[in-house]
Design an enzyme around this catalytic site. Structure first.
Site, PDB file in Angstrom:
ATOM      1  N   ARG A 294       0.876  -1.322  -0.022  1.00  0.00           N
ATOM      2  CA  ARG A 294      -0.019   0.003   0.033  1.00  0.00           C
ATOM      3  C   ARG A 294       1.059   1.368   0.182  1.00  0.00           C
ATOM      4  O   ARG A 294       1.732   1.623   0.815  1.00  0.00           O
ATOM      5  CB  ARG A 294      -0.826   0.187   1.240  1.00  0.00           C
ATOM      6  CG  ARG A 294      -1.384   1.518   1.459  1.00  0.00           C
ATOM      7  CD  ARG A 294      -2.712   1.348   2.449  1.00  0.00           C
ATOM      8  NE  ARG A 294      -2.310   0.684   3.677  1.00  0.00           N
ATOM      9  CZ  ARG A 294      -1.664   1.510   4.631  1.00  0.00           C
ATOM     10  NH1 ARG A 294      -1.361   2.794   4.504  1.00  0.00           N
ATOM     11  NH2 ARG A 294      -1.379   0.762   6.005  1.00  0.00           N
ATOM     12  N   HIS A 298      -3.656   4.286   4.651  1.00  0.00           N
ATOM     13  CA  HIS A 298      -4.783   3.218   4.865  1.00  0.00           C
ATOM     14  C   HIS A 298      -6.123   3.873   4.361  1.00  0.00           C
ATOM     15  O   HIS A 298      -6.900   3.097   3.554  1.00  0.00           O
ATOM     16  CB  HIS A 298      -5.016   2.638   6.032  1.00  0.00           C
ATOM     17  CG  HIS A 298      -5.996   1.766   6.495  1.00  0.00           C
ATOM     18  ND1 HIS A 298      -6.121   0.562   5.915  1.00  0.00           N
ATOM     19  CD2 HIS A 298      -7.293   2.034   6.899  1.00  0.00           C
ATOM     20  CE1 HIS A 298      -7.194  -0.182   6.313  1.00  0.00           C
ATOM     21  NE2 HIS A 298      -8.155   0.786   6.755  1.00  0.00           N
ATOM     22  N   TYR A 307       4.144   5.640  11.251  1.00  0.00           N
ATOM     23  CA  TYR A 307       4.630   4.421  11.465  1.00  0.00           C
ATOM     24  C   TYR A 307       5.355   3.403  10.386  1.00  0.00           C
ATOM     25  O   TYR A 307       5.547   2.300  10.647  1.00  0.00           O
ATOM     26  CB  TYR A 307       3.235   3.351  11.827  1.00  0.00           C
ATOM     27  CG  TYR A 307       2.130   3.265  10.757  1.00  0.00           C
ATOM     28  CD1 TYR A 307       2.129   2.689   9.765  1.00  0.00           C
ATOM     29  CD2 TYR A 307       0.949   4.139  10.936  1.00  0.00           C
ATOM     30  CE1 TYR A 307       1.144   2.488   8.639  1.00  0.00           C
ATOM     31  CE2 TYR A 307       0.105   4.356   9.912  1.00  0.00           C
ATOM     32  CZ  TYR A 307       0.218   3.389   8.682  1.00  0.00           C
ATOM     33  OH  TYR A 307      -0.756   3.266   7.814  1.00  0.00           O
TER      34      TYR A 307
END
Length: 404
Positions: A294, A298, A307
């Protein structure tokens, strides 16, 4: 658990209170990418991928999966991926401009979706999550219908029976059970079509997915489970979901699994086509793990910089699915500058159509959320409706006061 139901948080990797100061300092300096690999079995990322097109755009063969496509078909795959990426980028921008409530980008996953989507027959049935915009494109769903749902002006925007493409599912993993039940029905009807269920690596931790594996295996249902392992379930990396490669889970349920290079559109097409044919001919379910990444957030409510390390994304950018196919097509003389220019023109025209369509959509009805909750009404819902109406009216009163 819904797509936005998981807390947005950083991946803390701190040690115990007994950790020495030296070790703590070293841990702080470690990049998120290095830290997240510390708990994963070393062989996990080295397991053989089914790959037919290398990241450098070189065509290779695989002993179990082969594919022979015409120049027109190859050009079509490139067109599909380019236009899908453009649509996705426009949707992200429109959300940032306040035109959409939310958007889940597919950036980086175009090959997995277009490859698997083009492997489907018209009579096959698809159960997507909320990110399968490329599969929707392959099934003939108008992109503006997807945006209408994220704008809140419809409840899906398409008739699933028209395209054999179910409505987007926001609840994580539940569509795998729906797909399994539908496949069992197909089987009882004696049809030779297949069903495919899409889900992500995070959904693989849901009980619904395990239950669907059990039922599909026991009843030999004609269903293909297509897991897009994009490495991150919101802010949780894959090693927090599993201690073994995801495709190996199928073995414990009694059916085969395979890992495919999710950034290789040719391999995704070949593997999915074979799995669907296997299901149609009564050989039961199969799990495909499309190993991809990805590239974006998200959803548009997420901040992946909290992160993920920049180095990790940069490494995956070198495996870009569109660039590798274009490199191959140019090297083989399958596309020329005129063709690529025509795709660029079509891409820009699609972007304009999407922008114009969304901005022409009506605003959602603010009070519609209170309708059809209960068939005969409910005192609490009536109270909440009145409270919300008063809240909305306060803005009108404030605007009127300013005008005076």
């Amino acid at each position: 658990m819904t797509v936005e139901g998981t807390a947005q948080r950083k991946n803390t990797r701190g040690g115990s209170k007994r950790t020495t100061a030296a070790k703590a300092t070293s841990a702080k300096k470690a990049s998120p990418a290095k830290a997240r690999n510390s708990g994963r079995p070393e062989q996990a990322e080295q397991d053989q991928l089914v790959q037919l097109l290398t990241p450098e755009g070189k065509r290779v063969e695989h002993p179990d999966y082969s594919i022979d496509l015409s120049p027109d078909e190859l050009r079509g795959l490139y067109r599909d991926m380019v236009l899908t990426r453009k649509f996705d980028a426009e949707a992200t921008t429109l959300q940032r401009q306040g035109e959409l409530g939310l958007w889940a980008s597919l950036l980086g996953q175009e090959a997995a979706q277009i490859g698997s989507g083009r492997a489907l027959r018209d009579d096959d049935y698809v159960f997507p999550t909320y990110r399968e915009h490329g599969v929707a494109w392959c099934r003939g769903v108008d992109p503006t219908n997807l945006l209408g749902m994220f704008r809140g002006v419809n409840h899906g925007g398409w008739d699933p029976s028209t395209n054999n493409f179910h409505l987007y599912t926001i609840v994580i993993g539940s569509q795998t059970l729906h797909a399994t039940g539908y496949a069992m029905g197909v089987q009882k009807d004696g049809a030779d079509s297949a069903v495919i269920a899409y889900f992500g690596d995070g959904a693989s931790s849901q009980g619904d997915v395990a239950e669907s594996f059990t039922f599909s295996a026991v009843y030999n249902a004609p269903v293909v489970f297509f897991c897009q392992n994009n490495q991150w379930a919101i802010s949780e990396p894959t090693e927090k979901q599993t201690r073994v490669p995801l495709y190996q889970r199928a073995r414990g349920f009694g059916f085969p699994g395979v890992r495919v290079d999710g950034n290789d559109v040719l391999a995704c097409l070949a593997v999915t086509r074979a799995a669907l044919e296997r299901a149609r001919t009564g050989q039961g379910p199969m799990l495909i793990e499309a190993f991809t990444y990805r590239m974006g957030a998200h959803t548009t409510s997420d901040d992946p910089t909290k992160y993920r390390a920049d180095e990790e994304r940069a490494a995956w950018e070198a495996k870009d699915p569109i660039l590798r196919l274009r490199t191959y097509l140019e090297a083989e003389g399958i596309v020329d500058e005129a063709y690529l220019a025509s795709i660029d023109e079509e891409r820009e025209a699609l972007g304009k159509r999407v922008r114009d369509a969304v901005r022409a959509m009506p605003d959602p009805d603010d009070m519609a959320i209170f309708e059809n909750v209960y068939a005969d009404g409910h005192a609490l819902v009536d109270e909440e409706r009145a409270q919300f109406a008063a809240y909305q009216a306060s803005f009108v009163d404030a605007d009127a006061a300013e005008g005076n």
